[in-house]
Scaffold this motif. Structure first.
Motif, PDB file in Angstrom:
ATOM      1  N   GLY A   1       0.813  -1.209   0.000  1.00  0.00           N
ATOM      2  CA  GLY A   1       0.000   0.000   0.000  1.00  0.00           C
ATOM      3  C   GLY A   1       0.838   1.245   0.000  1.00  0.00           C
ATOM      4  O   GLY A   1       2.038   1.215  -0.268  1.00  0.00           O
ATOM      5  N   LEU A   2       0.174   2.347   0.316  1.00  0.00           N
ATOM      6  CA  LEU A   2       0.805   3.663   0.358  1.00  0.00           C
ATOM      7  C   LEU A   2       1.002   4.067   1.809  1.00  0.00           C
ATOM      8  O   LEU A   2       0.066   3.985   2.611  1.00  0.00           O
ATOM      9  CB  LEU A   2      -0.082   4.679  -0.363  1.00  0.00           C
ATOM     10  CG  LEU A   2       0.337   6.151  -0.290  1.00  0.00           C
ATOM     11  CD1 LEU A   2       1.678   6.359  -0.984  1.00  0.00           C
ATOM     12  CD2 LEU A   2      -0.749   7.029  -0.912  1.00  0.00           C
ATOM     13  N   VAL A   3       2.210   4.519   2.129  1.00  0.00           N
ATOM     14  CA  VAL A   3       2.521   4.907   3.498  1.00  0.00           C
ATOM     15  C   VAL A   3       3.484   6.084   3.470  1.00  0.00           C
ATOM     16  O   VAL A   3       4.260   6.233   2.514  1.00  0.00           O
ATOM     17  CB  VAL A   3       3.123   3.717   4.283  1.00  0.00           C
ATOM     18  CG1 VAL A   3       4.464   3.296   3.700  1.00  0.00           C
ATOM     19  CG2 VAL A   3       3.254   4.028   5.763  1.00  0.00           C
TER      20      VAL A   3
ATOM     21  N   LEU B   1       3.894  -7.099   5.238  1.00  0.00           N
ATOM     22  CA  LEU B   1       3.544  -7.930   4.094  1.00  0.00           C
ATOM     23  C   LEU B   1       3.372  -9.374   4.545  1.00  0.00           C
ATOM     24  O   LEU B   1       4.080  -9.847   5.433  1.00  0.00           O
ATOM     25  CB  LEU B   1       4.623  -7.864   3.019  1.00  0.00           C
ATOM     26  CG  LEU B   1       5.008  -6.483   2.491  1.00  0.00           C
ATOM     27  CD1 LEU B   1       6.040  -6.623   1.373  1.00  0.00           C
ATOM     28  CD2 LEU B   1       3.802  -5.716   2.012  1.00  0.00           C
ATOM     29  N   SER B   2       2.438 -10.051   3.890  1.00  0.00           N
ATOM     30  CA  SER B   2       2.228 -11.479   4.143  1.00  0.00           C
ATOM     31  C   SER B   2       2.246 -12.223   2.820  1.00  0.00           C
ATOM     32  O   SER B   2       1.878 -11.674   1.782  1.00  0.00           O
ATOM     33  CB  SER B   2       0.881 -11.712   4.821  1.00  0.00           C
ATOM     34  OG  SER B   2       0.811 -11.059   6.065  1.00  0.00           O
TER      35      SER B   2
ATOM     36  N   ASP C   1      12.396   2.813  -0.517  1.00  0.00           N
ATOM     37  CA  ASP C   1      11.845   1.459  -0.371  1.00  0.00           C
ATOM     38  C   ASP C   1      10.680   1.215  -1.328  1.00  0.00           C
ATOM     39  O   ASP C   1      10.171   0.094  -1.407  1.00  0.00           O
ATOM     40  CB  ASP C   1      11.370   1.223   1.062  1.00  0.00           C
ATOM     41  CG  ASP C   1      12.501   1.244   2.070  1.00  0.00           C
ATOM     42  OD1 ASP C   1      12.305   1.824   3.158  1.00  0.00           O
ATOM     43  OD2 ASP C   1      13.580   0.690   1.768  1.00  0.00           O
ATOM     44  N   THR C   2      10.260   2.252  -2.029  1.00  0.00           N
ATOM     45  CA  THR C   2       9.174   2.112  -2.985  1.00  0.00           C
ATOM     46  C   THR C   2       9.550   1.106  -4.062  1.00  0.00           C
ATOM     47  O   THR C   2      10.592   1.232  -4.706  1.00  0.00           O
ATOM     48  CB  THR C   2       8.850   3.466  -3.628  1.00  0.00           C
ATOM     49  OG1 THR C   2       8.344   4.344  -2.622  1.00  0.00           O
ATOM     50  CG2 THR C   2       7.819   3.309  -4.743  1.00  0.00           C
TER      51      THR C   2
ATOM     52  N   ILE D   1       4.414   1.844  -1.811  1.00  0.00           N
ATOM     53  CA  ILE D   1       4.785   3.203  -2.166  1.00  0.00           C
ATOM     54  C   ILE D   1       4.991   3.996  -0.887  1.00  0.00           C
ATOM     55  O   ILE D   1       4.092   4.041  -0.033  1.00  0.00           O
ATOM     56  CB  ILE D   1       3.702   3.878  -3.028  1.00  0.00           C
ATOM     57  CG1 ILE D   1       3.512   3.102  -4.334  1.00  0.00           C
ATOM     58  CG2 ILE D   1       4.076   5.331  -3.323  1.00  0.00           C
ATOM     59  CD1 ILE D   1       2.361   3.609  -5.172  1.00  0.00           C
ATOM     60  N   VAL D   2       6.160   4.586  -0.762  1.00  0.00           N
ATOM     61  CA  VAL D   2       6.484   5.383   0.423  1.00  0.00           C
ATOM     62  C   VAL D   2       6.619   6.839  -0.007  1.00  0.00           C
ATOM     63  O   VAL D   2       7.496   7.178  -0.809  1.00  0.00           O
ATOM     64  CB  VAL D   2       7.777   4.903   1.088  1.00  0.00           C
ATOM     65  CG1 VAL D   2       8.037   5.683   2.373  1.00  0.00           C
ATOM     66  CG2 VAL D   2       7.710   3.406   1.370  1.00  0.00           C
TER      67      VAL D   2
END
Length: 120
Positions: A10-12, A20-21, A89-90, A117-118
Motif C-alpha cells: 500500500g501507500l505509506v 507484508l504477508s 523502499d518504494t 509506495i512510500v
C-alpha cells in the motif's frame, strides 16, 4: 499446483510501517527457504530478506535493523515487517519460496507481487 499470494502492500508516509504477508497453498510437501525480493522502476529485482525452514535469516544491508522477516510453518506463510520506511523502499515486493511438491521434486515459486509506495 502451488500458489504464493501476497498481501499487505500500500501507500505509506516515510517513517511509517507496513506488514507484508505471503501464503503458500497447493500440493506442498515441504517448504524450504522463503524470502522477499523487490523491484523498483528501472531497476533489477533485488533480495530483501530470506528465512530458512529452521528460522535462520538474511537481510539486505539496506533494510537491516529496520525490517524483520518471520514465518509460520504451520500456515505456510512468510511475513515481512517493514518499519521506518523510506521513499527509496518504494517498489513491487515479491514473495519467493523453494517448495518440495514431491520427495525429489523441488521448484522455485514467485508470488504476483504487491506494490509498496512510500511518500516523502
Amino acid at each position: 499446483q502451488v500458489q504464493l499470494v501476497e498481501s499487505g502492500g500500500g501507500l505509506v508516509q516515510a517513517g511509517g510501517s507496513l506488514r507484508l504477508s505471503c501464503a503458500a497453498s497447493g500440493s506442498i510437501l515441504r517448504i524450504e527457504t522463503m524470502g522477499w525480493y523487490r523491484q523498483a522502476p528501472g531497476k533489477q529485482r533485488e533480495l530483501v530478506a530470506t528465512i530458512t525452514s529452521s528460522g535462520s535469516t538474511n537481510y539486505a544491508d539496506s533494510v537491516k535493523g529496520r525490517w524483520t522477516i518471520a514465518r509460520d510453518n504451520a500456515k505456510n506463510t512468510v511475513y515481512l515487517q517493514m518499519n521506518s520506511l523510506k521513499p527509496e523502499d518504494t517498489a513491487v515486493y515479491y514473495c519467493n519460496a523453494f517448495i518440495y511438491i514431491g520427495i525429489y521434486n523441488r521448484n522455485n515459486y514467485w508470488g504476483q507481487g504487491t506494490q509498496v509506495i512510500v511518500s516523502s
